[in-house]
Design a protein around this motif. Structure first.
Motif, mmCIF file in Angstrom:
data_model
loop_
_atom_site.group_PDB
_atom_site.id
_atom_site.type_symbol
_atom_site.label_atom_id
_atom_site.label_comp_id
_atom_site.label_asym_id
_atom_site.label_seq_id
_atom_site.Cartn_x
_atom_site.Cartn_y
_atom_site.Cartn_z
ATOM 1 N N THR A 137 0.876 -1.176 0.000
ATOM 2 C CA THR A 137 0.000 0.000 0.000
ATOM 3 C C THR A 137 0.905 1.215 0.000
ATOM 4 O O THR A 137 1.696 1.414 0.931
ATOM 5 C CB THR A 137 -0.914 0.046 1.234
ATOM 6 N N THR A 138 0.837 2.031 -1.057
ATOM 7 C CA THR A 138 1.738 3.179 -1.152
ATOM 8 C C THR A 138 0.935 4.459 -1.375
ATOM 9 O O THR A 138 -0.074 4.468 -2.094
ATOM 10 C CB THR A 138 2.768 2.962 -2.277
ATOM 11 N N TYR A 139 1.372 5.529 -0.743
ATOM 12 C CA TYR A 139 0.674 6.813 -0.742
ATOM 13 C C TYR A 139 1.612 7.889 -1.291
ATOM 14 O O TYR A 139 2.792 7.959 -0.898
ATOM 15 C CB TYR A 139 0.265 7.218 0.677
ATOM 16 N N LYS A 140 1.088 8.727 -2.172
ATOM 17 C CA LYS A 140 1.890 9.848 -2.662
ATOM 18 C C LYS A 140 0.988 11.022 -3.018
ATOM 19 O O LYS A 140 0.059 10.880 -3.825
ATOM 20 C CB LYS A 140 2.717 9.445 -3.878
ATOM 21 N N ASP A 141 1.260 12.136 -2.389
ATOM 22 C CA ASP A 141 0.544 13.390 -2.663
ATOM 23 C C ASP A 141 -0.969 13.205 -2.610
ATOM 24 O O ASP A 141 -1.718 13.695 -3.474
ATOM 25 C CB ASP A 141 0.955 13.951 -4.036
ATOM 26 N N GLY A 142 -1.438 12.451 -1.608
ATOM 27 C CA GLY A 142 -2.868 12.308 -1.394
ATOM 28 C C GLY A 142 -3.506 11.134 -2.092
ATOM 29 O O GLY A 142 -4.630 10.757 -1.760
ATOM 30 N N GLN A 143 -2.831 10.557 -3.086
ATOM 31 C CA GLN A 143 -3.374 9.380 -3.765
ATOM 32 C C GLN A 143 -2.719 8.117 -3.205
ATOM 33 O O GLN A 143 -1.603 8.150 -2.713
ATOM 34 C CB GLN A 143 -3.110 9.445 -5.276
ATOM 35 N N TYR A 144 -3.451 7.032 -3.286
ATOM 36 C CA TYR A 144 -2.881 5.769 -2.815
ATOM 37 C C TYR A 144 -3.374 4.624 -3.685
ATOM 38 O O TYR A 144 -4.389 4.721 -4.377
ATOM 39 C CB TYR A 144 -3.246 5.507 -1.357
ATOM 40 N N VAL A 145 -2.617 3.524 -3.639
ATOM 41 C CA VAL A 145 -3.018 2.306 -4.318
ATOM 42 C C VAL A 145 -2.534 1.129 -3.480
ATOM 43 O O VAL A 145 -1.430 1.167 -2.914
ATOM 44 C CB VAL A 145 -2.445 2.218 -5.756
ATOM 45 N N GLU A 146 -3.380 0.113 -3.371
ATOM 46 C CA GLU A 146 -3.010 -1.109 -2.668
ATOM 47 C C GLU A 146 -3.104 -2.265 -3.659
ATOM 48 O O GLU A 146 -4.096 -2.417 -4.359
ATOM 49 C CB GLU A 146 -3.954 -1.363 -1.491
ATOM 50 N N PHE A 147 -2.036 -3.073 -3.729
ATOM 51 C CA PHE A 147 -2.040 -4.220 -4.636
ATOM 52 C C PHE A 147 -1.334 -5.388 -3.964
ATOM 53 O O PHE A 147 -0.552 -5.223 -3.028
ATOM 54 C CB PHE A 147 -1.383 -3.876 -5.975
ATOM 55 N N GLU A 148 -1.635 -6.575 -4.467
ATOM 56 C CA GLU A 148 -1.150 -7.812 -3.847
ATOM 57 C C GLU A 148 -0.320 -8.609 -4.842
ATOM 58 O O GLU A 148 -0.729 -8.840 -5.975
ATOM 59 C CB GLU A 148 -2.335 -8.644 -3.368
ATOM 60 N N LEU A 149 0.880 -9.024 -4.393
ATOM 61 C CA LEU A 149 1.719 -9.924 -5.167
ATOM 62 C C LEU A 149 1.559 -11.316 -4.570
ATOM 63 O O LEU A 149 1.826 -11.518 -3.386
ATOM 64 C CB LEU A 149 3.186 -9.484 -5.100
ATOM 65 N N ASP A 150 1.128 -12.260 -5.378
ATOM 66 C CA ASP A 150 0.839 -13.619 -4.918
ATOM 67 C C ASP A 150 1.793 -14.585 -5.616
ATOM 68 O O ASP A 150 1.763 -14.725 -6.844
ATOM 69 C CB ASP A 150 -0.621 -13.972 -5.237
ATOM 70 N N TYR A 151 2.624 -15.247 -4.830
ATOM 71 C CA TYR A 151 3.644 -16.121 -5.412
ATOM 72 C C TYR A 151 3.032 -17.267 -6.213
ATOM 73 O O TYR A 151 3.488 -17.590 -7.310
ATOM 74 C CB TYR A 151 4.555 -16.664 -4.319
ATOM 75 N N ASP A 152 1.991 -17.906 -5.678
ATOM 76 C CA ASP A 152 1.365 -19.034 -6.382
ATOM 77 C C ASP A 152 0.791 -18.592 -7.724
ATOM 78 O O ASP A 152 0.901 -19.308 -8.732
ATOM 79 C CB ASP A 152 0.272 -19.663 -5.514
#
Length: 656
Positions: A137-152
């Motif tokens: 989950t990363t935030y920059k200048d008021g915007q954010y995005v959450e993403f998932e890396l799944d090994y399988d």
């Protein structure tokens, strides 16, 4: 996090479209195999926070929860974070070299200049060494995005049959918007953890403190709200002798490279938790786990290496044009210049510091011996020059003894008895007066020194006799405590191989074997494996699998051991470590007929099956050899008291 139906801001901003290009070679070899230690994994995300200009990093490692599916570890920082485009164009580019891409190795963020720690662009995969999923989950200048890396899922979309072929993977975007919890920063959450035991807070703090030298008011790292301090390294303050460095070394072309740091010796032998040896740092981050670089007890004093620790800073190691750091940043390519010159310099300093630290301990032992009643009554009255010679001997021969002030001491009493003989007190004086060309005189002097040598052998023989007794107790207790077995074999490696007077415990290689060959994958009963050890002796790495004393060594155990050894032989080449060969041992209660035949064949390949009974025989044979040498020296000198002590040792051995 909520999905688009529960987060109204998602209706206002188009969902980010994220794609990662990867090949299975990178995922398997750089994601899984290179990061098997939890502190090493966390360190990669702490390093990313440093490069992002963070001033605070908070790590959450639950220590009271059970290792369930819900268990997770988080690393949160207040760095500048990433925009959607930066996630796509930079973070999800595996192998991106930031220094080459941006043509700089110093980052200027928020008015601060920092040397860039990240280099090969694969630290983002570190989490897969211990976890099945990594949520960013990363935030920059008021915007954010959450993403998932799944090994399988990555494996499903990758080409495992042709792992060098590239493929694309679309991480699942689980949330995005403009009303994030903070304006800037990044949170990394590790879930689906592949661990059997909970990590301890102290362990994580110590390892992080040893991996980073940049901890200060401008870069605060906390674990479970407890700040990680430079003092958490906990080793320098325990040293009673320290040598500081700020100098240069040269390569074969005359180029100079700056080296700083320190090497010292601790007051007590270094414990497994503290890690013996010298670590190497570059740009404030660990690049070589503590090591002796092949220095053995034959290079220094017999016991002196047990006390040596250190931390060397060599920023030149991390220059992009040199490419000297292994992918997991835990070891160096020592065969390349100028790492070769650094290795030889560190080796020389380890030997010097070990010797000087040993001298200091021996002086302290002599001082403590002087406070005993035995010394005061039996030795104080001797001439000063004779006392000095005795003090030197006491310091050397009693390094692992404790003296109680004002009390009688058996060892000092025995030294005092021998000190009455001219050959003891005059030995050093005679050595200065003998002409080395006079062979008869030299050999005569050596014969006279046999008394002192015999006394030292007697102390070693007594110690090994006690070890045999402890080993027998360990076997009879069914060796249920794996840590007890680990400690016993690490401290007494000669029960496996008589020539091993000292070994390096290699936890990184141990974790590599455990991770690549989990007990449940190679044993019908996962409880068969009591412990896996990796022990270094000189340039030889030894992998040891320990079964329980009531377990029989079967062919499959030897076949497993072959796999461990073959894997490590390739792995040490990849690491370009000091080790030039790998041997294997499996220890159990008995060995089946079929396994014994295979074991005899495997011995040609340095792979061995050892029963606990055989190890006890080795220990007893080693004691017998010491006793024989002691007896020979006693007979050679004709000293009646030494002969009496031989009989005493024989009686003790028979009674035991």
């Amino acid at each position: 996090m909520s999905d688009s139906e529960t987060n109204p801001t998602n209706n206002e901003i188009e969902e980010p479209d994220l794609t990662m290009t990867l090949d299975m070679n990178i995922l398997q070899h750089l994601g899984l195999k290179m990061y098997t230690s939890l502190p090493a994994v966390i360190s990669e995300y702490v390093a990313n926070a440093w490069d992002a200009g963070a001033t605070e990093v908070d790590i959450s490692v639950p220590t009271e929860e059970s290792m369930s599916e819900d268990y997770e570890i988080t690393v949160s920082d207040n760095g500048i974070g990433m925009s959607y485009d930066e996630v796509e164009d930079k973070f999800l580019v595996v192998g991106r070299n930031r220094r080459d891409d941006e043509n700089r190795d110093v980052v200027e963020i928020r008015g601060m200049e920092r040397p860039v720690m990240g280099r090969k662009g694969i630290g983002k995969l570190a989490g897969f060494g211990v976890a099945g999923k990594v949520v960013i989950t990363t935030y920059k200048d008021g915007q954010y995005v959450e993403f998932e890396l799944d090994y399988d899922q990555m494996k499903e979309e990758g080409n495992e049959e042709n792992p060098a072929d590239t493929s694309t993977y679309d991480p699942e975007v689980t949330d995005w918007g403009t009303d994030g919890e903070k304006d800037n920063g990044t949170d990394v959450t590790l879930t689906d953890l592949d661990r059997e035991r909970q990590p301890t807070l102290r362990y994580i703090k110590e390892r992080l403190a040893r991996r980073f030298s940049v901890l200060d008011e401008d870069f605060v790292v906390r674990v479970n709200e407890e700040r990680v301090e430079p003092t958490d390294r906990g080793i320098k303050r325990k040293c009673n002798y320290i040598r500081e460095y700020s100098e240069s070394i040269e390569d074969t072309q005359g180029n100079e490279y700056e080296v700083k740091g320190w090497i010292g010796t601790m007051e007590d032998p270094v414990s497994d938790d503290e890690q013996k040896g010298v670590a190497v740092m570059a740009r404030g981050k660990l690049v070589q786990e503590p090591t002796f670089l092949g220095v053995t007890s034959s290079s220094s004093g017999q016991f002196d290496l047990e006390y040596v620790v250190g931390e060397i800073h060599a920023d030149f190691i991390d220059k992009a044009d040199l490419d000297l750091i292994s992918t997991d940043r835990s070891s160096l390519a020592w065969g390349k210049e100028p790492a070769t010159q650094l290795r030889e310099w560190i080796r020389d300093e380890i030997v010097d510091v070990a010797d000087e630290g040993g001298d200091k301990r021996r002086e302290e032992q002599a001082r403590e011996a002087k406070e005993t009643e035995s010394y005061d009554e039996r030795i104080t009255g001797l001439p000063d020059d004779k006392q000095q010679e005795i003090d030197e001997f006491i310091g050397k021969a009693s390094e692992h003894r404790d003296f109680n002030s004002g009390e009688k001491d058996e060892f000092i009493e025995k030294v005092a008895e021998s000190a009455q003989q001219e050959l003891f007190t005059d030995f050093l004086t005679d050595m200065k007066e003998v002409e080395v060309s006079n062979t008869d005189a030299v050999f005569d002097l050596f014969d006279r020194w046999e008394v002192i040598d015999a006394l030292e052998l007697m102390q070693v023989a007594r110690g090994r006799l006690e070890t045999i007794s402890k080993f027998r107790d360990l076997i009879e207790s069914d060796a249920r405590d794996d840590q007890q077995v680990h400690r016993f074999i690490s401290e007494n490696p000669w029960v496996l191989e008589p020539r091993w007077d000292y070994v390096d415990d290699e936890p990184e290689y141990r974790e590599e074997v455990s991770h690549q060959f989990p007990s449940e994958n190679v044993h019908d009963n996962p409880n068969d494996r009591l412990k896996v050890l990796c022990l270094g002796y000189g340039e030889n790495l030894n992998v040891v699998e320990i079964l329980r004393p009531n377990d029989t060594i079967e062919r499959r155990h030897l076949e497993n051991l072959e796999m461990y050894v073959d894997h490590l032989r390739n792995y040490v080449v990849e690491q370009d470590d000091i080790y030039r060969s790998v041997s294997g041992y499996v220890i159990g209660g008995e060995i089946s007929d079929a396994a014994e035949r295979k074991a005899r064949r495997l011995e040609r390949d340095d792979i061995y099956g050892r029963t606990y009974e055989r190890m006890q025989q080795i220990a007893e044979n080693t004691f017998d050899q010491f006793l024989d040498v002691f007896k020979e020296k006693a007979e050679k000198t004709g000293d009646e008291r030494l002969m009496n002590r031989v009989e005493s040792l024989e009686e003790e051995a028979a009674a035991d």
